[in-house]
Write a protein that holds these residues in place. Structure first.
Motif, PDB file in Angstrom:
ATOM      1  N   THR A  51      40.167  43.710  27.976  1.00  0.00           N
ATOM      2  CA  THR A  51      40.727  42.386  28.239  1.00  0.00           C
ATOM      3  C   THR A  51      39.639  41.372  28.576  1.00  0.00           C
ATOM      4  O   THR A  51      39.714  40.221  28.142  1.00  0.00           O
ATOM      5  CB  THR A  51      41.767  42.468  29.376  1.00  0.00           C
ATOM      6  N   MET A  52      38.648  41.772  29.336  1.00  0.00           N
ATOM      7  CA  MET A  52      37.586  40.820  29.715  1.00  0.00           C
ATOM      8  C   MET A  52      36.807  40.346  28.481  1.00  0.00           C
ATOM      9  O   MET A  52      36.497  39.162  28.364  1.00  0.00           O
ATOM     10  CB  MET A  52      36.638  41.454  30.747  1.00  0.00           C
ATOM     11  N   ILE A  55      38.959  37.932  26.623  1.00  0.00           N
ATOM     12  CA  ILE A  55      38.953  36.607  27.273  1.00  0.00           C
ATOM     13  C   ILE A  55      37.706  35.834  26.887  1.00  0.00           C
ATOM     14  O   ILE A  55      37.777  34.633  26.608  1.00  0.00           O
ATOM     15  CB  ILE A  55      39.108  36.757  28.803  1.00  0.00           C
ATOM     16  N   GLU A  59      38.004  32.287  25.109  1.00  0.00           N
ATOM     17  CA  GLU A  59      37.389  31.080  25.687  1.00  0.00           C
ATOM     18  C   GLU A  59      36.448  30.439  24.664  1.00  0.00           C
ATOM     19  O   GLU A  59      36.392  29.209  24.550  1.00  0.00           O
ATOM     20  CB  GLU A  59      36.646  31.410  26.986  1.00  0.00           C
ATOM     21  N   LEU A  75      45.462  33.748  25.403  1.00  0.00           N
ATOM     22  CA  LEU A  75      44.610  33.671  26.592  1.00  0.00           C
ATOM     23  C   LEU A  75      45.448  33.743  27.869  1.00  0.00           C
ATOM     24  O   LEU A  75      45.082  34.416  28.830  1.00  0.00           O
ATOM     25  CB  LEU A  75      43.774  32.388  26.553  1.00  0.00           C
ATOM     26  N   TYR A  79      44.922  36.606  30.669  1.00  0.00           N
ATOM     27  CA  TYR A  79      44.694  36.335  32.099  1.00  0.00           C
ATOM     28  C   TYR A  79      45.785  36.959  32.960  1.00  0.00           C
ATOM     29  O   TYR A  79      45.510  37.484  34.044  1.00  0.00           O
ATOM     30  CB  TYR A  79      44.588  34.833  32.364  1.00  0.00           C
ATOM     31  N   ASP A  84      45.063  37.166  36.855  1.00  0.00           N
ATOM     32  CA  ASP A  84      44.571  35.821  37.175  1.00  0.00           C
ATOM     33  C   ASP A  84      45.676  34.854  36.757  1.00  0.00           C
ATOM     34  O   ASP A  84      45.633  34.239  35.696  1.00  0.00           O
ATOM     35  CB  ASP A  84      43.270  35.529  36.437  1.00  0.00           C
ATOM     36  N   TYR A  85      46.699  34.764  37.614  1.00  0.00           N
ATOM     37  CA  TYR A  85      47.906  34.022  37.258  1.00  0.00           C
ATOM     38  C   TYR A  85      47.687  32.520  37.214  1.00  0.00           C
ATOM     39  O   TYR A  85      48.366  31.840  36.451  1.00  0.00           O
ATOM     40  CB  TYR A  85      49.041  34.400  38.204  1.00  0.00           C
ATOM     41  N   LYS A  87      45.053  30.929  35.975  1.00  0.00           N
ATOM     42  CA  LYS A  87      44.558  30.638  34.627  1.00  0.00           C
ATOM     43  C   LYS A  87      45.611  30.951  33.569  1.00  0.00           C
ATOM     44  O   LYS A  87      45.692  30.262  32.549  1.00  0.00           O
ATOM     45  CB  LYS A  87      43.266  31.394  34.353  1.00  0.00           C
ATOM     46  N   ALA A  88      46.407  31.985  33.813  1.00  0.00           N
ATOM     47  CA  ALA A  88      47.484  32.316  32.871  1.00  0.00           C
ATOM     48  C   ALA A  88      48.462  31.155  32.769  1.00  0.00           C
ATOM     49  O   ALA A  88      48.779  30.684  31.674  1.00  0.00           O
ATOM     50  CB  ALA A  88      48.209  33.586  33.317  1.00  0.00           C
ATOM     51  N   ASN A  91      46.935  27.986  31.038  1.00  0.00           N
ATOM     52  CA  ASN A  91      46.874  28.074  29.576  1.00  0.00           C
ATOM     53  C   ASN A  91      48.257  27.998  28.947  1.00  0.00           C
ATOM     54  O   ASN A  91      48.442  27.359  27.911  1.00  0.00           O
ATOM     55  CB  ASN A  91      46.141  29.345  29.153  1.00  0.00           C
TER      56      ASN A  91
END
Length: 167
Positions: A51-52, A55, A59, A75, A79, A84-85, A87-88, A91
């Motif tokens: 996942t990282m 991302i 990005e 994305l 996230y 990382d809600y 940023k989720a 987006n």
């Protein structure tokens, strides 16, 4: 609160004008498409998605096409996958802003908000999703939106509105 009808909930949800174009289907730039394809490979990796790395590719894709609904949705999900809600949600809100009549983006946003237990925001997001052109009775996402909306309304004590959502 218990007697408030679904149509009387605040904030009022305006009906949407008919879409003038399809921002969800427009072609990506070659660079954005390439980065998105690499991100999708990372997310599909077995047995464990990277996942990282996905991302990072997504990005990068945004630098070429910052208003791509597909990139923003993917994305947002990535996230959410790493919890990382903020940023989720950011987006997914951008995807909804770019494509306000896109049921899939609205549903993803509503689901992430529901998962965060941001019930009032999730209620608004599900209600908004139900105003999309594709939110027809024969669409399974419509049924999902009504189910989750009813559950959230019930949790928040809006019993009359919940009953309307369930029926």
């Amino acid at each position: 609160k218990a007697l408030i009808k679904l149509d009387d909930l605040k904030p009022a949800i305006a009906s949407r004008p008919a879409p003038t174009s399809a921002p969800t289907t427009r072609p990506l730039s070659p660079q954005a498409a390439s980065a998105l394809a690499e991100a999708e490979k990372c997310l599909a990796a077995k047995p464990t998605p990277d996942t990282m790395e996905a991302i990072r590719y997504l990005e990068r894709a945004l630098t070429f096409d910052p208003d791509s609904v597909k990139i923003r949705r993917t994305l947002g999900l990535a996230y959410a996958g790493i919890q990382d809600y903020g940023k989720a949600v950011s987006n997914l809100r951008h995807a909804v802003k770019v494509a306000p009549d896109d049921l899939e983006s609205d549903m993803l946003l509503a689901n992430v908000l529901m998962f965060q237990k941001a019930n009032e925001d999730a209620i608004t997001a599900f209600r908004t999703a139900l105003t999309c052109t594709d939110a027809r009775p024969d669409n399974p996402q419509t049924a999902e939106a009504l189910l989750h909306l009813g559950e959230l309304l019930q949790k928040e004590g809006y019993y009359t509105a919940a009953l309307e959502a369930f029926t």
